[in-house]
Design a protein around this motif. Sequence first.
Motif, PDB file in Angstrom:
ATOM      1  N   PRO A 275       0.827  -1.217   0.000  1.00  0.00           N
ATOM      2  CA  PRO A 275       0.000   0.000   0.000  1.00  0.00           C
ATOM      3  C   PRO A 275       0.858   1.262   0.000  1.00  0.00           C
ATOM      4  O   PRO A 275       1.824   1.373   0.755  1.00  0.00           O
ATOM      5  CB  PRO A 275      -0.790  -0.105   1.315  1.00  0.00           C
ATOM      6  N   GLU A 597      -2.867   0.495  -3.377  1.00  0.00           N
ATOM      7  CA  GLU A 597      -3.920   1.408  -2.941  1.00  0.00           C
ATOM      8  C   GLU A 597      -4.289   2.378  -4.057  1.00  0.00           C
ATOM      9  O   GLU A 597      -3.414   2.989  -4.679  1.00  0.00           O
ATOM     10  CB  GLU A 597      -3.466   2.206  -1.719  1.00  0.00           C
ATOM     11  N   GLY A 604      -3.931   1.687  -8.250  1.00  0.00           N
ATOM     12  CA  GLY A 604      -3.925   0.532  -7.383  1.00  0.00           C
ATOM     13  C   GLY A 604      -3.847  -0.787  -8.119  1.00  0.00           C
ATOM     14  O   GLY A 604      -3.845  -1.846  -7.497  1.00  0.00           O
TER      15      GLY A 604
END
Length: 952
Positions: A275, A597, A604
Amino acid sequence: MSVFLDKISSYLIDNHLDSLDKVCVVLPNRRAGLFLKKYLSQRIKKPIWMPAVFGVEDFILEYSGFQLLDPVALLFELYETHRDVEKENADTFDEFIHWGKVLLNDFNEIDQYLIDPQKLFSYLNDVKAMAVWNLNQKPLTPFEKKYLKFFNSLYQYYSLFSTKLLEKKQVYKGLAYRSLSENIEAIAKTLPFQKVIFSGFNALTTSEEQIIKFLISKEKAEIFWDIDEYYFKNPDQEAGKFFRKYDRKMGFGHFRWIADNFHDSDKEITIIGVPKKIGQAKIMGEVLSAYKDSGMELEKTAVVLADETLLIPVLNSLPSEIEEFNVTMGYSLRYTPLYELFESVFALHENAERFSHLPSSRTFRFYYKDVYRVLNHPYLMFIAETPDTVRGAINELQAGNHVFLSEKDLENAFDEKFADHNKLFQTVFTRWNNCPGKALETITILIETLRDKLLINGKENKNSDIELEYLYHFSLIFKRIRTLLARYPVIDAVSNLRSIYKQVIGASSIPFYGEPLKGLQVMGMLETRTLGFKNIILLSVNDDIIPSGKSMNSFIPFDIRRDFKLPTYRDRNAIFAYHFYRLLQHGKRIFLLYNTESDSLGGGEKSRFITQLLHELPIYNPEIKITEKLFHLLPQKENRDFTITIEKDEQIIEILMEKAGKGFSPSSLNAYRNCSLQFYFQYIARLRDIDEVEETIEAATLGTVVHDVMNELYHPCIGKVLKPEMVTKMISEVKKITDNAFKKHYRGGDLHYGKNLLIVNVARRIITNFLKKEIPFLESIGKKGDLLTIIHLEKPLDTILPVDIGDTKIEVKIKGTTDRIDKQADIYRVIDYKTGRVIPGDLKIKDWESMETDPRNDKSFQVLTYAFLFLSQPGFNNAKVKPGIISFKSPSAGLMDVKLPDTKLINSDSLDEFRVILKNLLSEIFDKHNPFSQTPEPDNCKWCPFKGICNR
């Protein structure tokens, strides 16, 4: 390190050892030349002359005989062409700069790919004409005419612009490429080399292709490719698209070299989803730490950034044990704090000029947010020496609640707070009058002041070296802009200057100095061309980064680009694919990191190149190991107890006793009913919200104004019977009294435009609407023989309530100010005004128990407290009261009165239960063994100003 360049060096030694000084090697970039020289030096056994080594652009410019103009100077030259073509209809420079860059890019590509500009622009013009053609034969709109005229003029732009540049011997890159390719036969005779070795290329432009093929045909050149069978032989692999095309064409000779690294070598590929960008940088650091301990050779290791904004996070995440590393990419000046300072100063003056030209504006003033943004910048704090002096000036300005600040307002603040630097601060906030020269003068003073300050405090400031480097580069940029101002007098506004400044900054970076042949290599994707690494960590392997999206900033649409063989997004994707696979073909241990993310613009998604690897590579070579990992960096749910409990020590009891003497208001008791911890923060710890400028009139200010206006309107009627004609007279005074109230309570704010003007009008209207409803009410009760007498307005009331605390009895004052008390017949109406929404159900009490804790009864609790206080006054103990609320949002509802659970009549006897509730609340507040704690009802925290402290 680099298999391909090592093979080139071996070829040169084996075939041109005795004539290396007659050989020229042309590579995709300059950096590759450094490594080639390293490999040559390792193979040379005796002193010889090294071959000439060029990046391809340097080679083209060297032998085309032209000087390359920088992008900003080219924009100015193109703007002069625009004015020559359009005459009085020319756009301003600020308007031109946005589309001028696009046009320059198109001209550059047209020349690099040797497209006939007249044919292309004629075709483009016809296409655009068809786009606005309509069957009903309506005349074209002025916009459509201008649109067609622009596309009809493009060839004229190209012709005039290129001719003017060629006459000056100054060109853009594409024009140099076209010139050399068109004159290669003559220029080839003057080349001082027996052989030109073109090495490591992929997608050649048409001009490059023509130059190389001609030199090969005359046996003056050779070309070497860095290719792998994996993507070269497979027609579905876009990475080999251009090589397959060159293989089919005549003129490039024997294809050298085609390796089969993907099939013959063992590779370990680890794909890691992490992330956010920072997460990738942290994982990169962990990978380096883990594998350095296992013998990873840093000289054969590269950290490659597909997204170059990751540079600083990556550098900050490098393990401390890695002492030697080299950064081949510069750090963009856009990400420096100095850029933010200059952007803030530009915005400050641009916005002030724009506001000053609004019809509602009377003088030149700065927007308060722009002022505070400049004053709060760390460099301004640094110049002022002590941050407290800056904060003092900001607090002084905030106290005036001015949304717009004049030069005089700022000058007064600076005179007191910045005596030592008064000239600088007055210069920053002195009007530029939209003059670029004045703007540059201000920036220069800022740079010089910061430089002097850093030089004086350099020993104390460990970051002074890098900050002086920032200043040096920005100083060069603004000197360059001054030169452009003198040469091209078209920059006649600060907005133009800012646009040029952004153009120059966009192409500027701070270089990192290091040993390029030692240690870990940190580089961008393009810097990897021709280089090979055993260990590779590639970050941001996401779609829309590798490869980039389909959008192309061009006036030439996709279908025309395809028909004229100009590069499209498909070609760009093929180039990305080659860089990706070529980098991997030489690697042994490979880590591909991508961001899992998404942000506000999407993202993402891992790159489709990763998906291709997962599905195709294991089939091609089962020995290649591919591992996928997914990191979740979301914090684990902690078992920590976030409960906050404040025990009542002697100091708190002392504060409570002091408050018992001064008095508890209905608001404070309501706060305790809502949450005892909220009561503690607000009334014991005395925490307050940050005092900020009230740019738009807030609900609290509106409420205060309405209360003030009602008090002033009704004040002459105290002690009198209220009659309809008295209220009619009030209506005519509403506007004047309301405006004066806003001036009093919204000091420094502007009430003449925008939302504030709407809120002022709302205040006038709701007060007027209430008065208009008051008139028929008075007429109605008059017909019944009732009279309405105003008894009190804004009446302070208080009483002493004895409270048992264990074995001790203390006296606690209850106090409050009721908005209005009047008398209708024999009933006293105790009235509270509300500008917010109130419904009759808010004042209906189902049972007395709910009054102690249920926050939904807060309005009932408040007005009952006022009724209790009124009935406690001497002479009114036996009175009958009607406590209630008048809502200005629902004036037609009249007085909405409290409904008790057991009686309709409200007097001292019927409020005995309420007296008990008050005593219970106060007993609980003063009980030493009852701590202040969070409410068990999370819904109560929704609007609490302290919920951040409670982690709610």
